[in-house]
Scaffold this motif. Structure first.
Motif, PDB file in Angstrom:
ATOM      1  N   ARG A 109      -3.136  -6.243  -1.857  1.00 26.74           N
ATOM      2  CA  ARG A 109      -3.956  -6.660  -3.681  1.00 26.74           C
ATOM      3  C   ARG A 109      -4.485  -5.300  -3.744  1.00 26.74           C
ATOM      4  O   ARG A 109      -4.626  -4.632  -5.215  1.00 26.74           O
ATOM      5  CB  ARG A 109      -3.688  -7.454  -3.865  1.00 26.74           C
ATOM      6  N   PHE A 110      -5.358  -5.455  -2.969  1.00 35.87           N
ATOM      7  CA  PHE A 110      -6.923  -4.484  -3.194  1.00 35.87           C
ATOM      8  C   PHE A 110      -5.851  -3.264  -3.640  1.00 35.87           C
ATOM      9  O   PHE A 110      -6.830  -2.187  -3.880  1.00 35.87           O
ATOM     10  CB  PHE A 110      -8.204  -4.655  -1.931  1.00 35.87           C
ATOM     11  N   ALA A 111      -5.198  -2.816  -2.323  1.00 31.55           N
ATOM     12  CA  ALA A 111      -4.831  -1.243  -1.693  1.00 31.55           C
ATOM     13  C   ALA A 111      -3.725  -0.690  -2.828  1.00 31.55           C
ATOM     14  O   ALA A 111      -3.644   0.270  -3.234  1.00 31.55           O
ATOM     15  CB  ALA A 111      -4.380  -1.054  -0.301  1.00 31.55           C
ATOM     16  N   ASP A 112      -2.957  -1.890  -4.030  1.00 34.10           N
ATOM     17  CA  ASP A 112      -2.211  -1.566  -4.575  1.00 34.10           C
ATOM     18  C   ASP A 112      -2.879  -0.135  -6.012  1.00 34.10           C
ATOM     19  O   ASP A 112      -3.806  -0.369  -5.914  1.00 34.10           O
ATOM     20  CB  ASP A 112      -1.808  -2.748  -5.644  1.00 34.10           C
ATOM     21  N   GLY A 113      -2.611   0.905  -5.887  1.00 33.98           N
ATOM     22  CA  GLY A 113      -2.031   1.873  -6.879  1.00 33.98           C
ATOM     23  C   GLY A 113      -1.583   3.521  -6.677  1.00 33.98           C
ATOM     24  O   GLY A 113      -0.723   3.206  -5.314  1.00 33.98           O
ATOM     25  N   PRO A 114      -1.612   4.561  -7.240  1.00 35.02           N
ATOM     26  CA  PRO A 114      -1.080   5.829  -6.154  1.00 35.02           C
ATOM     27  C   PRO A 114      -1.657   5.812  -5.225  1.00 35.02           C
ATOM     28  O   PRO A 114      -0.303   6.659  -4.881  1.00 35.02           O
ATOM     29  CB  PRO A 114      -2.089   6.993  -7.667  1.00 35.02           C
ATOM     30  N   LEU A 115      -1.970   5.595  -4.041  1.00 33.91           N
ATOM     31  CA  LEU A 115      -2.406   6.144  -3.106  1.00 33.91           C
ATOM     32  C   LEU A 115      -2.482   4.908  -2.180  1.00 33.91           C
ATOM     33  O   LEU A 115      -3.257   4.778  -1.373  1.00 33.91           O
ATOM     34  CB  LEU A 115      -3.871   6.939  -2.859  1.00 33.91           C
ATOM     35  N   LYS A 116      -1.659   3.757  -2.887  1.00 34.18           N
ATOM     36  CA  LYS A 116      -1.487   2.033  -1.797  1.00 34.18           C
ATOM     37  C   LYS A 116      -1.164   2.555  -0.001  1.00 34.18           C
ATOM     38  O   LYS A 116      -1.577   1.621   0.532  1.00 34.18           O
ATOM     39  CB  LYS A 116      -0.412   1.362  -2.580  1.00 34.18           C
ATOM     40  N   THR A 117      -0.642   3.468   0.230  1.00 33.87           N
ATOM     41  CA  THR A 117      -0.358   3.399   1.136  1.00 33.87           C
ATOM     42  C   THR A 117      -1.633   4.246   2.524  1.00 33.87           C
ATOM     43  O   THR A 117      -2.502   3.431   3.143  1.00 33.87           O
ATOM     44  CB  THR A 117       0.900   5.305   1.674  1.00 33.87           C
ATOM     45  N   SER A 118      -1.947   5.053   1.982  1.00 35.41           N
ATOM     46  CA  SER A 118      -3.672   5.906   2.105  1.00 35.41           C
ATOM     47  C   SER A 118      -4.628   4.490   2.709  1.00 35.41           C
ATOM     48  O   SER A 118      -5.264   3.819   3.527  1.00 35.41           O
ATOM     49  CB  SER A 118      -3.904   7.010   2.638  1.00 35.41           C
ATOM     50  N   HIS A 119      -5.277   3.831   1.349  1.00 43.28           N
ATOM     51  CA  HIS A 119      -5.502   2.491   1.299  1.00 43.28           C
ATOM     52  C   HIS A 119      -5.595   1.608   2.064  1.00 43.28           C
ATOM     53  O   HIS A 119      -6.752   0.990   2.817  1.00 43.28           O
ATOM     54  CB  HIS A 119      -5.939   2.144  -0.799  1.00 43.28           C
ATOM     55  N   TYR A 120      -3.910   1.606   1.860  1.00 43.06           N
ATOM     56  CA  TYR A 120      -3.848   0.287   3.163  1.00 43.06           C
ATOM     57  C   TYR A 120      -4.738   0.231   4.215  1.00 43.06           C
ATOM     58  O   TYR A 120      -5.601  -0.549   5.243  1.00 43.06           O
ATOM     59  CB  TYR A 120      -2.417   0.033   2.963  1.00 43.06           C
ATOM     60  N   ALA A 121      -3.825   1.366   4.764  1.00 38.83           N
ATOM     61  CA  ALA A 121      -3.987   2.550   5.923  1.00 38.83           C
ATOM     62  C   ALA A 121      -5.984   2.165   6.341  1.00 38.83           C
ATOM     63  O   ALA A 121      -6.190   1.384   7.454  1.00 38.83           O
ATOM     64  CB  ALA A 121      -3.888   3.629   6.500  1.00 38.83           C
ATOM     65  N   ILE A 122      -6.670   2.780   5.418  1.00 38.22           N
ATOM     66  CA  ILE A 122      -8.362   2.007   5.471  1.00 38.22           C
ATOM     67  C   ILE A 122      -8.707   1.039   5.331  1.00 38.22           C
ATOM     68  O   ILE A 122      -9.511   0.651   6.155  1.00 38.22           O
ATOM     69  CB  ILE A 122      -8.803   3.191   4.281  1.00 38.22           C
ATOM     70  N   CYS A 123      -7.675   0.088   4.855  1.00 44.73           N
ATOM     71  CA  CYS A 123      -8.004  -1.630   5.524  1.00 44.73           C
ATOM     72  C   CYS A 123      -7.838  -2.268   6.647  1.00 44.73           C
ATOM     73  O   CYS A 123      -8.768  -3.305   6.669  1.00 44.73           O
ATOM     74  CB  CYS A 123      -7.480  -2.204   3.829  1.00 44.73           C
ATOM     75  N   THR A 124      -7.016  -1.302   6.415  1.00 44.61           N
ATOM     76  CA  THR A 124      -7.074  -2.264   8.294  1.00 44.61           C
ATOM     77  C   THR A 124      -7.435  -1.600   9.630  1.00 44.61           C
ATOM     78  O   THR A 124      -7.926  -2.325  10.430  1.00 44.61           O
ATOM     79  CB  THR A 124      -5.220  -1.664   8.797  1.00 44.61           C
TER      80      THR A 124
END
Length: 425
Positions: free
Chosen positions: A356-371
């Motif tokens: 949910r936090f990573a959701d948005g235009p760059l969600k794939t990259s943002h989720y990778a940073i979350c991991t």
């Protein structure tokens, strides 16, 4: 109705690809700890070194874009599988009967980088080799076989090593034979995938973005991540939610295997593989499934606090075991299953929060940073866990773990107020 030819083709490689994605991860992150403990490494260095070995999975977003530039994902998969097979085989041959562990440690690090790179290529290949319908159809298959690798790596291989040690009386020999068997499995998968993996037309390095373009895009993704609304709370949540588990996980096998007069439980690898690597993993998966169902029905906001309590409070079973040192494997197994079920249930909130936090235009990259933060949340506490245990003893150490439960509850309560986690159902 007959399966489509494309589905039959996917059945030839999806299960084995995700089994091979999981197996080296558990060899590096679980079996390395057991091996080094069995060969006499003290708990302080044990927790520090085995935590640092896991660093490649934390930093893999830094080089993941370049896997897309150089060669095809199919090439990366087969090459990394071959490297993993060779690395695990060499680990087996390098095992000393006692310290030093330098060569073995280097080989574990090589296997870790190969495994992390393989993760990047395999997940990307899955998305280009299958259309959207088959991606959805096979997502359960890929997850199932990754979990099979989890049981095999943390359970079956550990039990095999325990049986061999009992029969031969040689710890190093038992692990050599076990790891050679794992290397043979990886090598067989490499040969198989070299022939059965499809070769999608889109899986080519030709016409892809340059290194400069990818660096620019990565910098943009990184910069926008740290300007997202609620970033400081999100980072605190990602780092602290699993704090009790992050401390305790590195000391479970040491407590399980240390003699009773040293504060441990005095059990061998066979029992550990059955209790923690098999029954515990099954309980973990069951808890995760139930957690996903509850969030889908009730919403993350309503589930956040119960899941935080479920993740944190069952750690009390380890304090009980440290204090009373039960000698019944049934009692110990029940404690481990209770804790792992609670952890699996509670961890679901963590995963959904990151999505949910990573959701948005760059969600794939943002989720990778979350991991990356997810890996860091385990690495930092794990690195010092052994030294804390040596200073406090097992009982004092698990008292500290229970105190850390307050951090889990605190960040969960704060995270419930985040606007992006959605409404209750």
């Amino acid at each position: 109705m007959q399966a489509r030819k494309s589905d039959r083709s996917a059945w030839a490689w999806v299960p084995t690809l995700y089994f091979v994605e999981g197996l080296p991860y558990f060899i590096v992150n679980t079996i390395s700890l057991i091996i080094f403990k069995d060969l006499g490494m003290d708990n302080g260095r044990l927790a520090l070194i085995t935590s640092l070995i896991g660093l490649p999975w934390m930093i893999k977003p830094l080089w993941s874009p370049f896997v897309d530039i150089f060669r095809s994902k199919r090439w990366w998969i087969v090459t990394m599988q071959a490297l993993m097979a060779v690395s695990v085989g060499l680990i087996a041959l390098s095992l000393p009967k006692s310290s030093p562990f330098t060569l073995t440690l280097i080989l574990f690090v090589i296997a870790a980088f190969a495994s992390a790179t393989h993760d990047i290529a395999a997940d990307g290949f899955y998305m280009i080799a299958l259309d959207n319908d088959r991606q959805s159809a096979f997502v359960g298959i890929r997850n199932t076989f990754y979990r099979v690798a989890m049981v095999f790596g943390q359970g079956v291989l550990v039990v095999i090593a325990g049986v061999l040690e009992t029969r031969t009386g040689d710890v190093a020999l038992a692990w050599r034979v076990t790891l050679v068997a794992a290397a043979v499995i990886l090598a067989a998968a490499t040969v198989s995938h070299a022939f059965v993996l499809p070769a999608p037309m889109t899986d080519t390095s030709a016409g892809k973005k340059s290194a400069g373009q990818i660096l620019t895009e990565f910098g943009k993704a990184f910069g926008t991540f740290f300007t997202k609304k609620g970033i400081f709370l999100a980072i605190a949540f990602m780092l602290l939610y699993r704090l009790p588990e992050a401390f305790s996980v590195k000391m479970l096998y040491p407590m399980f295997s240390d003699p009773v007069d040293a504060g441990g439980l005095g059990f061998g690898k066979e029992a550990y593989g059955l209790v923690y690597g098999t029954a515990g993993v099954i309980a973990l998966l069951a808890g995760g499934i139930l957690g996903g169902l509850h969030i889908s029905r009730r919403g993350l906001r309503r589930c956040m606090l119960p899941m935080a309590l479920s993740l944190a409070l069952p750690c009390a079973v380890y304090l009980y075991m440290a204090a009373f040192q039960p000698d019944s494997l049934w009692v110990i197994g029940g404690c481990v299953v209770f804790d792992q079920f609670g952890y699996g249930y509670g961890f679901t909130a963590y995963t959904v929060y990151m999505m949910r936090f990573a959701d948005g235009p760059l969600k794939t990259s943002h989720y990778a940073i979350c991991t990356g933060f997810m890996a860091l949340s385990m690495l930092l506490p794990g690195a010092i866990a052994g030294y804390l245990q040596q200073a406090l003893g097992y009982e004092g150490f698990f008292v500290l773990v229970m105190i850390c439960c307050t951090a889990t509850v605190a960040v969960a309560l704060a995270a419930r107020r985040s606007s992006f986690i959605g409404e209750d159902k």
